[in-house]
Design a protein around this motif. Structure first.
Motif, PDB file in Angstrom:
ATOM      1  N   VAL A  15     143.361 121.254  28.521  1.00 41.30           N
ATOM      2  CA  VAL A  15     142.727 121.086  29.830  1.00 41.30           C
ATOM      3  C   VAL A  15     142.732 119.604  30.232  1.00 41.30           C
ATOM      4  O   VAL A  15     143.024 119.254  31.381  1.00 41.30           O
ATOM      5  CB  VAL A  15     141.297 121.667  29.816  1.00 41.30           C
ATOM      6  CG1 VAL A  15     140.527 121.254  31.064  1.00 41.30           C
ATOM      7  CG2 VAL A  15     141.337 123.174  29.688  1.00 41.30           C
ATOM      8  N   ALA A  16     142.424 118.718  29.303  1.00 42.20           N
ATOM      9  CA  ALA A  16     142.425 117.282  29.591  1.00 42.20           C
ATOM     10  C   ALA A  16     143.821 116.805  29.984  1.00 42.20           C
ATOM     11  O   ALA A  16     143.974 116.004  30.919  1.00 42.20           O
ATOM     12  CB  ALA A  16     141.898 116.502  28.395  1.00 42.20           C
ATOM     13  N   ILE A  18     146.203 118.654  31.360  1.00 38.62           N
ATOM     14  CA  ILE A  18     146.493 119.217  32.684  1.00 38.62           C
ATOM     15  C   ILE A  18     145.785 118.409  33.782  1.00 38.62           C
ATOM     16  O   ILE A  18     146.374 118.068  34.803  1.00 38.62           O
ATOM     17  CB  ILE A  18     146.099 120.713  32.732  1.00 38.62           C
ATOM     18  CG1 ILE A  18     147.048 121.526  31.854  1.00 38.62           C
ATOM     19  CG2 ILE A  18     146.108 121.227  34.171  1.00 38.62           C
ATOM     20  CD1 ILE A  18     146.629 122.978  31.675  1.00 38.62           C
ATOM     21  N   VAL A  19     144.509 118.098  33.562  1.00 39.00           N
ATOM     22  CA  VAL A  19     143.762 117.303  34.545  1.00 39.00           C
ATOM     23  C   VAL A  19     144.389 115.922  34.700  1.00 39.00           C
ATOM     24  O   VAL A  19     144.571 115.424  35.824  1.00 39.00           O
ATOM     25  CB  VAL A  19     142.268 117.210  34.145  1.00 39.00           C
ATOM     26  CG1 VAL A  19     141.539 116.186  35.000  1.00 39.00           C
ATOM     27  CG2 VAL A  19     141.607 118.577  34.265  1.00 39.00           C
ATOM     28  N   ALA A  20     144.740 115.283  33.605  1.00 37.20           N
ATOM     29  CA  ALA A  20     145.361 113.961  33.665  1.00 37.20           C
ATOM     30  C   ALA A  20     146.697 114.024  34.394  1.00 37.20           C
ATOM     31  O   ALA A  20     147.024 113.141  35.207  1.00 37.20           O
ATOM     32  CB  ALA A  20     145.534 113.394  32.261  1.00 37.20           C
ATOM     33  N   THR A  22     147.559 116.212  36.712  1.00 36.91           N
ATOM     34  CA  THR A  22     147.271 116.446  38.124  1.00 36.91           C
ATOM     35  C   THR A  22     146.850 115.149  38.810  1.00 36.91           C
ATOM     36  O   THR A  22     147.309 114.828  39.911  1.00 36.91           O
ATOM     37  CB  THR A  22     146.172 117.510  38.271  1.00 36.91           C
ATOM     38  OG1 THR A  22     146.584 118.697  37.596  1.00 36.91           O
ATOM     39  CG2 THR A  22     145.878 117.810  39.725  1.00 36.91           C
ATOM     40  N   VAL A  23     145.969 114.384  38.176  1.00 40.14           N
ATOM     41  CA  VAL A  23     145.522 113.110  38.747  1.00 40.14           C
ATOM     42  C   VAL A  23     146.697 112.142  38.864  1.00 40.14           C
ATOM     43  O   VAL A  23     146.871 111.476  39.889  1.00 40.14           O
ATOM     44  CB  VAL A  23     144.371 112.517  37.900  1.00 40.14           C
ATOM     45  CG1 VAL A  23     144.072 111.086  38.321  1.00 40.14           C
ATOM     46  CG2 VAL A  23     143.129 113.382  38.015  1.00 40.14           C
TER      47      VAL A  23
END
Length: 159
Positions: A15-16, A18-20, A22-23
């Motif tokens: 999840v981390a 994926i979030v990174a 995306t950002v």
């Protein structure tokens, strides 16, 4: 129960990531968009800097043709830039005392009186203005605006 700890850590890690990602993608998009905007603005500014002209009339002695009704006023324009200037009623707007002069009341010529559609660098052109009524005696302002927004003003006197 011991297997639940590493599995939840793996899920949190994924999840981390994926979030990174995306950002990072969003920041890349925004940065690219800003860079394109700066590039376009720079090209526009360069075009405006290469395009320049001057109204070269004697403000105390504007040539007036009194044989026409209403009178015709002559303004001389010199291309002092490095780019050719479109010199037609579709590409040049003329304002006298803040009022737009319609295209049918303007003519664009060279200094010999021949119609032209552009001014080469360092060339002089003539704008003949025949407003709907004669200009009153006194001071007036002419503003000439090119198609790219470059404009010049001249305060002149009619006797």
């Amino acid at each position: 129960m011991a297997a639940g700890g590493p599995a939840s850590e793996l899920i949190m890690f994924i999840v981390a990531v994926i979030v990174a990602g995306t950002v990072a993608g969003a920041l890349t998009y925004v940065t690219t968009d800003i860079a394109h905007g700066i590039n376009e603005h720079g090209e526009l500014m360069a075009d405006r800097l290469r395009t320049d002209f001057a109204i070269i009339n004697d403000p105390q002695n504007i040539p007036v043709n009194t044989s026409t009704s209403p009178y015709t006023y002559t303004f001389y324009i010199k291309n002092i830039g490095k780019e050719t200037i479109a010199f037609t009623s579709n590409s040049v707007q003329v304002f006298i005392d803040g009022t737009l002069i319609p295209a049918n009341q303007l003519s664009f010529e060279d200094v010999n009186g021949d119609p032209i559609t552009s001014l080469q660098p360092y060339e002089v052109g003539v704008i003949e203005v025949q407003p709907q009524s004669n200009l009153a005696s006194g001071y007036h302002t002419i503003t000439i605006v090119l198609e790219n927004g470059v404009k010049r003003k001249l305060i002149f006197r009619i006797s």
